[in-house]
Every structure is written in C-alpha cells, then in structure tokens.
Design a protein around this motif. Sequence first.
Motif, PDB file in Angstrom:
ATOM      1  N   UNK A  19     -30.111  42.189 -32.691  1.00  0.00           N
ATOM      2  CA  UNK A  19     -29.846  41.337 -31.670  1.00  0.00           C
ATOM      3  C   UNK A  19     -28.865  41.615 -30.988  1.00  0.00           C
ATOM      4  N   UNK A  20     -28.987  41.073 -29.697  1.00  0.00           N
ATOM      5  CA  UNK A  20     -28.009  41.097 -28.477  1.00  0.00           C
ATOM      6  C   UNK A  20     -27.005  40.038 -28.412  1.00  0.00           C
ATOM      7  N   UNK A  21     -27.400  38.774 -29.130  1.00  0.00           N
ATOM      8  CA  UNK A  21     -26.407  37.597 -28.941  1.00  0.00           C
ATOM      9  C   UNK A  21     -26.047  37.260 -30.509  1.00  0.00           C
ATOM     10  N   UNK A  22     -24.994  36.555 -30.539  1.00  0.00           N
ATOM     11  CA  UNK A  22     -24.350  36.103 -31.864  1.00  0.00           C
ATOM     12  C   UNK A  22     -24.964  34.513 -31.858  1.00  0.00           C
ATOM     13  N   UNK A  23     -24.855  34.417 -33.129  1.00  0.00           N
ATOM     14  CA  UNK A  23     -25.250  32.759 -33.362  1.00  0.00           C
ATOM     15  C   UNK A  23     -24.179  32.454 -34.471  1.00  0.00           C
ATOM     16  N   UNK A  24     -24.291  31.037 -34.501  1.00  0.00           N
ATOM     17  CA  UNK A  24     -23.130  30.418 -35.355  1.00  0.00           C
ATOM     18  C   UNK A  24     -23.595  30.146 -36.650  1.00  0.00           C
ATOM     19  N   UNK A  25     -22.841  30.750 -37.454  1.00  0.00           N
ATOM     20  CA  UNK A  25     -22.910  30.685 -39.080  1.00  0.00           C
ATOM     21  C   UNK A  25     -21.769  30.055 -39.503  1.00  0.00           C
ATOM     22  N   UNK A  26     -21.916  28.977 -40.232  1.00  0.00           N
ATOM     23  CA  UNK A  26     -20.858  28.277 -40.821  1.00  0.00           C
ATOM     24  C   UNK A  26     -20.390  28.776 -42.141  1.00  0.00           C
ATOM     25  N   UNK A  27     -19.407  29.410 -42.028  1.00  0.00           N
ATOM     26  CA  UNK A  27     -18.620  30.066 -43.415  1.00  0.00           C
ATOM     27  C   UNK A  27     -17.495  29.355 -43.883  1.00  0.00           C
ATOM     28  N   UNK A  28     -17.561  27.919 -43.553  1.00  0.00           N
ATOM     29  CA  UNK A  28     -16.330  27.183 -44.175  1.00  0.00           C
ATOM     30  C   UNK A  28     -16.518  27.004 -45.821  1.00  0.00           C
ATOM     31  N   UNK A  29     -17.704  27.148 -45.994  1.00  0.00           N
ATOM     32  CA  UNK A  29     -17.755  26.616 -47.665  1.00  0.00           C
ATOM     33  C   UNK A  29     -17.287  28.028 -48.226  1.00  0.00           C
ATOM     34  N   UNK A  30     -17.574  29.338 -47.786  1.00  0.00           N
ATOM     35  CA  UNK A  30     -17.389  30.564 -48.322  1.00  0.00           C
ATOM     36  C   UNK A  30     -15.647  30.716 -48.223  1.00  0.00           C
ATOM     37  N   UNK A  31     -14.920  30.113 -47.217  1.00  0.00           N
ATOM     38  CA  UNK A  31     -13.522  30.209 -47.404  1.00  0.00           C
ATOM     39  C   UNK A  31     -13.276  29.208 -48.586  1.00  0.00           C
ATOM     40  N   UNK A  32     -13.757  28.130 -48.939  1.00  0.00           N
ATOM     41  CA  UNK A  32     -13.389  27.392 -49.895  1.00  0.00           C
ATOM     42  C   UNK A  32     -13.822  27.867 -51.336  1.00  0.00           C
ATOM     43  N   UNK A  33     -14.956  28.857 -51.142  1.00  0.00           N
ATOM     44  CA  UNK A  33     -15.346  29.463 -52.393  1.00  0.00           C
ATOM     45  C   UNK A  33     -14.371  30.483 -52.959  1.00  0.00           C
ATOM     46  N   UNK A  34     -13.887  31.067 -51.668  1.00  0.00           N
ATOM     47  CA  UNK A  34     -12.856  32.303 -51.983  1.00  0.00           C
ATOM     48  C   UNK A  34     -11.501  31.745 -52.626  1.00  0.00           C
ATOM     49  N   UNK A  35     -11.173  30.613 -52.184  1.00  0.00           N
ATOM     50  CA  UNK A  35      -9.691  29.984 -52.730  1.00  0.00           C
ATOM     51  C   UNK A  35      -9.994  29.452 -54.122  1.00  0.00           C
ATOM     52  N   UNK A  36     -11.289  28.902 -54.343  1.00  0.00           N
ATOM     53  CA  UNK A  36     -11.718  28.402 -55.626  1.00  0.00           C
ATOM     54  C   UNK A  36     -11.712  29.804 -56.721  1.00  0.00           C
ATOM     55  N   UNK A  37     -12.116  30.912 -56.270  1.00  0.00           N
ATOM     56  CA  UNK A  37     -12.407  32.068 -56.969  1.00  0.00           C
ATOM     57  C   UNK A  37     -10.762  32.696 -57.332  1.00  0.00           C
ATOM     58  N   UNK A  38     -10.025  32.516 -56.430  1.00  0.00           N
ATOM     59  CA  UNK A  38      -8.592  32.901 -56.741  1.00  0.00           C
ATOM     60  C   UNK A  38      -7.869  32.213 -57.699  1.00  0.00           C
ATOM     61  N   UNK A  39      -8.144  30.897 -57.436  1.00  0.00           N
ATOM     62  CA  UNK A  39      -7.625  29.731 -58.423  1.00  0.00           C
ATOM     63  C   UNK A  39      -8.112  30.251 -59.811  1.00  0.00           C
ATOM     64  N   UNK A  40      -9.292  30.451 -60.096  1.00  0.00           N
ATOM     65  CA  UNK A  40     -10.087  30.909 -61.089  1.00  0.00           C
ATOM     66  C   UNK A  40      -9.367  31.895 -61.951  1.00  0.00           C
TER      67      UNK A  40
END
Length: 470
Positions: free
Chosen positions: A16-37
Amino acid sequence: AEAPTQHTASTGPILYKTKVAVNTQALTGMRGFAVMHVAFNHACTLSDSASFFFPDGPHLHGTCVIGQIQLMGAGSLGFFFLISGFVLVIGYAQIALRPAATCREFAAGSPADFASSSSVVGGGRSGLPVLSAMSFLRSRFARLGPMYYLANLLVVMIGGRLLRNQLEYTPYQIVLMLTCTSTWFFEEPFLVTLWTIPVLFFFYLCFPVLAPWIQRIPPRHVRGIAIAMYGLNIVLYGGGYTLLGYPWTWVRNFPPARLPVFVMGMCCAMQRLHATHARLEGRPSPTESCPTRLGLLGCGCMHPVTGLAICWLGVTLASSLAASACLGGEALRYYNELFLPMLFYEWVYAATDPDQSDSPVVRFFSSRPMVWLGDVSMATYMLHYLVLGVLARFIELSVARGLMRKFVTGGPSWPPYRFGQAMFSGGGSWFVWWTPWPSVLVFVVVGWFFTRFFEVPVGNLLRPARRKAP
C-alpha cells in the motif's frame, strides 16, 4: 496503477502507498487493563489473602499456602508483546517498505519516489522507501528509555535502604543494564520486573528488518503465518523449559524465545490493514469470508470480541482458583503464557474491527478512564513493585526485605523455596488481605505523576523532530 483484482488480492502480496485509519483506542485500554492485572496480582501474592479463608492460621500444602490469591498476571505479559507488534505496524509500516540494500541505508533510511496510488500489486520494490532504523529506534528510546533508567536508578538509591543492606553490582551487570541487554545474556536489570524492557528492545532492533517481509505475505496467508509463529512460540518456550528446567522464567525472559509472539502482533496488524483496504475498495477480504469461525469466536450469539473476552476471563479465573487451591500454580503460569497468545491474536483483531465497535467490551476499553489508564500504564508497570516495597517498608512489615530480595538484583540471594512459606515459617507479617485494592490506586497515582512530569516531557525532548511535508 489499477486497483488490484479479487484474484490478485487473494493470491499475491499487496503493498500500500496510502495509510488508512485504524482505531486502536481499545488496545490502549486493553494495555492499561493488562498492566493492572499484573500489578494487582503482585499485590495479591504479597497480601495475607489466605487469612480471609482461614482465620485460624495458614494451611500449607507442601510449599504452597492454600487460599493465597494468585491471579495469573504472567499470562498477560504476552499481550503486551502482541499489542506492541500491532501498533508498530500501524504506526510505522502501513506504507510499503523495501529492505535496505546497504548498512548505511538501513540506518538512515531512504524516502519514497513513487507516484500517488492506493496500492501496488505484487512485491515490487521500485521507488519504495526504507524505514530509518536510527530514527525508529530513537523514537522508541524516547518512549521507554527515560523510565527504564529512572527505575533502575531509584533501585540503586532506595533499594539498599529497603533491604537495610548495601547493594553490590558487578561491572558486567552494570554494562548489561546500561545497554538494556540483561535478559539477552540470562541476567536481570536491577529491578527484576523490568525484564520486559530488554525484550522489547530486542524486538525493536528486529522490526526494521521484519516489517518489509511481513508486508509481502499474501493476505490469505497472513493468519497462517501467525499460526506458524504461535507453534514456534510453543516449540521455543516449551523446548527451552524442557532443556533448562526450573526456573522457567529464564526461558520466558529470553528475547528470541518471545519474538514469535511479537511477530504474531505484526501479522495481526497486516491482517487488519488488508481487511480495511478491502472494505474501502469494495472488494472481499479473505479474513472476513469465514462466518463459521467468527460465529464460534462469538459463542454463536455475541460479537467475537465479547466471546473472546469471556474465554480469557474463564481461563484466567479457572487458573487462579486452581493456583489458590495449590493445584499447580507455577505450571499454570507457564501454560497460560504458552497457550494464550493465539487468543490474544484473535482478541486484538476483533477489538479493531469497525463492525464490532458497539460491543460492550470495545466500548469499555475505549472509554476515557481505560484509555487514560493505558496512557499511564508504562510508568505504572515499571514502578509498581518498587512502590510495593516502599509501602511495606514504610509500615515496617518484614515482608519488605523478602519482597526486595526477590525482585531487586544485587542484594542478598532469596531462598529457593516459595515466598509464602518463607514469610509464614519465618513469622513475618504480610499485607492484610484488603491491601491490594488501595495499593493499585497508589500505583496508578505514582504512574500518572511520573508519566505527566517525567516520561512525557523527557520523551518529547528525545524524540526526533517530524519532517515537514513539502
């Protein structure tokens, strides 16, 4: 260039020569949840949770304390590595890259010189850019380096006071800590819970080489490569444990043994990118053409992301209950780390699916509190065990010495039997059973403070300046 046909898109690589939007907000929350775990698990293992079930005194099963809560936090560590591979591809490897032809080009990179077009069919390299390894590594150092060195420095400054003993480090240990390569040589940083940082550093060194290769995997084969990496993870992890035996953590901390999970995260990102481009271009995606698999992941009646969350919760609870009943605690930690990455792969892919954005699981992880928790998770993770030691020492619990001996290198060696039996047989005091809850709040406050006033400002100073578009 013409848009790729359905046949080509399903049989050959697409760059691909162009970028697309991928919503990673949920992954940020998942990372925080994993740290709390992980952090909450550490606090639980150091609290006298068994007294809640047995007020008359500890009940031992061999060297294990029955009723001592263990939440299998180790199982979430592979989650960090997989998410890291995913977000790096989304951030640095959406646009087609070519492998560097020389060492100089690998270090400095090379700009693109192709005409604008959405995609290139096949594995052609003409006009494609080269990712600058030095710029990439500098940005990653700005993200992790300041907190890593600060945490090690804090151990040197206050670890001796917690132990009431002078810390001693060999020049070899100091060099490995400073170069962030401790676990490469089966050593540990000054704070043992920082072992993940040398592992991530190894991944970052591999990323500029791996990214062009991952991009050239045909879309229909991406998930197959991820499954192969999952199998390789089992072989390396299981084989290393078989050869080296106890402690299995030496295998867990060895970067090449964990690299397959990071590559799984990269494959997951490419799978998501292929699906997103296919959606935008109005063509079918091989990934979305298997409704049977999606139905199974969603337990037949839910979004896959919700079904996978229930699966993870069930596995973690079952393992935690078994470990608390002294039914193979160490083995369960090992098996969770060994077998959970494939569940994490499917979970991350489902959490970034636009069609599942209305799932309660995605909404929860994308909420402001969870995203904020993810933003402060790195500092929280790096400092939480040191904070536990300070809390224990502050209220004069004898657990402080055992805590720091176990997780601070350079001090007196820790006996080879379990921490729980050592505390009970030695007459030491533990945190009371309810302590983990307020402890987690302290972890988060400390993590926010160092993120806000140290990690972010220092990282901004170290991060390379963005090039202005012409």
